[in-house]
Write a protein that holds these residues in place. Structure first.
Motif: not given
Length: 554
Positions: A118-121, A126-127, A151-152, A156-157
């Motif tokens: 999620l961090s890379i993509n 995503f918010r 962790a997800c 994103i945050g």
């Protein structure tokens, strides 16, 4: 229930569909298995940019309805930690006969990598992240799912927190990066030592340690953070190296009167050039990847960038990381002091440090001697006494959420590192063995005649000649890289001003090609997390071209 049925999930027929029996429980209602999840999906309000974490979606009830309800820029992640349930889920997913790019299924062994994915993509897509229990299987491994969800959310945050930083400082980071590239060929490639290393931060505990070790200072390779340099000068202790990561101009004040009071300067490529240009021949550069960007990747492929150091956010943490890279082997002890992550009332930093000097400059009759604003600010809290070091005098310590975050990060990164010791007497407890550096020196100290022959001691002059490598081999590569950037920016300028005439499609294609790997032109825009070819966006880039051309031509 038989032993075999307990090990494998079994379908159980009910009046209105199938449930699943597994580990002595029913994962769906035995009356109406689909009712609860369908009602939950109906009640959901899903804004754009939402990641939906579907926990244990064994029979896929509600997935199709949820996908139909999801707006654009959303992602549905099916997470199942149990291999038996995951196998049953995959069988049901195949029978649904649909393909949707908004849904991904993650294998149990890959779930730990989901936050990184999620961090890379993210790229601004995503918010937020929400979770939904799609079956009772979520209760089988509840603690794991809660940690995964947190962790997800953090992944994103963190993207948006980084965006706020880049909006404020991104232009400065990029400008410093390009300026400092031009100094690389004059710098030292690396430094190695076989002396015991002392890393000193700017916390209050450093003063006690430094005063105690002053008679033995010559036996250590001392690495100080930038803000602590004036303190060492006032104590007449010359550090071997200083670490500086700050990109803003204020940090240059820490070097006032101390320009020749160190041998090496460990600096990131985004460090303020007013510091890196003081003594270019003393610089030991490292690369801090302040963002994921094509221009950094291109420089890396050209093999012109120095070693990478993780972006830890704190110069103290970077100093410890630099010390571990500087020691010749893991047998060399490294001592840490001044990493307090807290402070006493009215005194936020080490005596005579940059911050304390600046505070005294602005003293007046109503604000004499102490910096109480930092102790009673809205972000300040009293640290839990259970976190204090044992040797502390039990006076209350002040800290902040940011400092405690750095303390946790310190422990996460450095806990268990061989021969890394805590020499500080005050502050928040670190998860390192506590050890007085003098005990090491006294156990190793030979007679004065043979002091330079002992394994842990090395003459700085000999060290400089034999173990430090000048960085001359990158000069032509850097020149070519800079020249390529100037050429590309001039071409962009000519396209924008009409000097180069192209068809509309050719124009868009060429602009996209040139800008996709030159994010420094727009990464600091509020909407600069992705390339935008609208005219207002390109107008802002046109202004930035002039700014960066001046930097590159210097």
């Amino acid at each position: 229930m038989s032993e075999a049925s307990d090990k494998k999930p079994c379908l159980v027929k009910t009046g209105q569909g199938f449930s699943v029996q597994y580990k002595e429980r029913l994962l769906y209602s035995k009356y109406n298995p689909q009712k609860n999840i369908l009602s939950l999906v109906d009640s959901l309000e899903i804004p754009e940019g939402t990641v939906i974490l579907c926990l244990s979606p064994v029979l896929c009830y509600g997935l199709e309805k949820l996908l139909a309800k999801m707006p654009e820029n959303c992602l549905l992640i099916c997470a199942e930690s149990d291999k038996n349930l995951y196998s049953l889920f995959c069988d049901n997913l195949k029978n649904m006969h649909f393909c949707n790019k908004k849904l991904i299924a993650v294998k149990p062994e890959k779930l730990d990598t989901l936050p990184e994915y999620l961090s890379i993509n993210n790229r601004g897509r995503f918010r937020r992240c929400i979770k939904i229990d799609f079956s009772g299987g979520a209760e089988i491994n509840r603690a794991f799912y809660e940690n995964l969800y947190e962790a997800c959310q953090n992944a994103i945050g963190q993207f948006w927190k980084n965006r706020v930083t880049l909006i404020k400082f991104g232009r400065r980071y990029s400008a410093n990066f390009l300026r400092n590239l031009q100094l690389l060929s004059k710098s030292i490639k690396n430094v190695k030592t076989d002396q015991p290393i002392l890393v000193t931060g700017a916390g209050e505990s450093a003063l006690e340690t430094l005063c105690m070790l002053k008679p033995y200072a010559e036996h250590f390779f001392i690495i100080a953070v930038d803000a602590a340099l004036p303190t060492l000068k006032s104590l007449n202790i010359r550090p071997n190296a200083v670490v500086c990561e700050e990109s803003q101009d204020i940090i240059a004040d820490a070097f006032t009167g101390c320009r020749n009071w160190y041998d090496y300067l460990f600096v990131g490529l985004s460090t303020n050039p007013n510091v890196t240009r003081l003594c270019p021949q003393k610089n030991v550069f490292h690369t801090t990847e302040f963002c994921s960007a094509g221009f950094i990747d291109r420089a890396k492929k050209e093999e012109i960038l120095p070693d990478f150091i993780a972006p830890l956010g704190s110069v103290g943490l970077v100093a410890v990381q630099a010390a571990l890279k500087t020691r010749e082997s893991e047998e060399i002890p490294v001592f840490v002091t001044g990493m307090d992550f807290s402070y006493s009332r009215g005194c936020t930093h080490l005596k005579d440090s940059l911050h304390e000097r600046m505070r005294r400059i602005y003293e007046f009759r109503l604000n004499q001697g102490k910096a109480f604003a930092g102790s009673f600010g809205s972000n300040s809290i009293i640290a839990d006494s259970e976190l204090y070091k044992v040797s502390y005098d039990k006076n209350e310590l002040i800290t902040t959420a940011s400092l405690m975050g750095y303390a946790k990060l310190f422990n996460y990164v450095f806990k268990g590192t061989p021969n890394l010791f805590d020499a500080g007497l005050r502050g928040i407890k670190l998860e390192l063995p506590a050890l007085n550096p003098i005990t090491i020196i006294k156990s190793l100290k030979p007679n004065k005649a043979s002091i330079r022959q002992e394994k842990f001691f090395c003459d700085n002059e000999t060290l400089g000649k034999k173990k430090n490598t000048p960085n001359y081999d990158t000069e032509s590569k850097i020149h070519n890289f800079i020249y390529g950037e100037i050429t590309a920016l001039k071409e962009l300028k000519d396209i924008f001003t009409g000097k180069i005439t192209l068809s509309e499609n050719e124009k868009k294609s060429r602009i996209t090609e040139l800008l996709e790997s030159r994010e420094y032109l727009y990464l600091h825009f509020p909407d600069g997390y992705q390339l935008n070819l609208t005219q207002p966006f390109l107008n802002r880039i046109r202004i930035e071209i002039e700014y960066f051309l001046k930097i590159l031509k210097k």
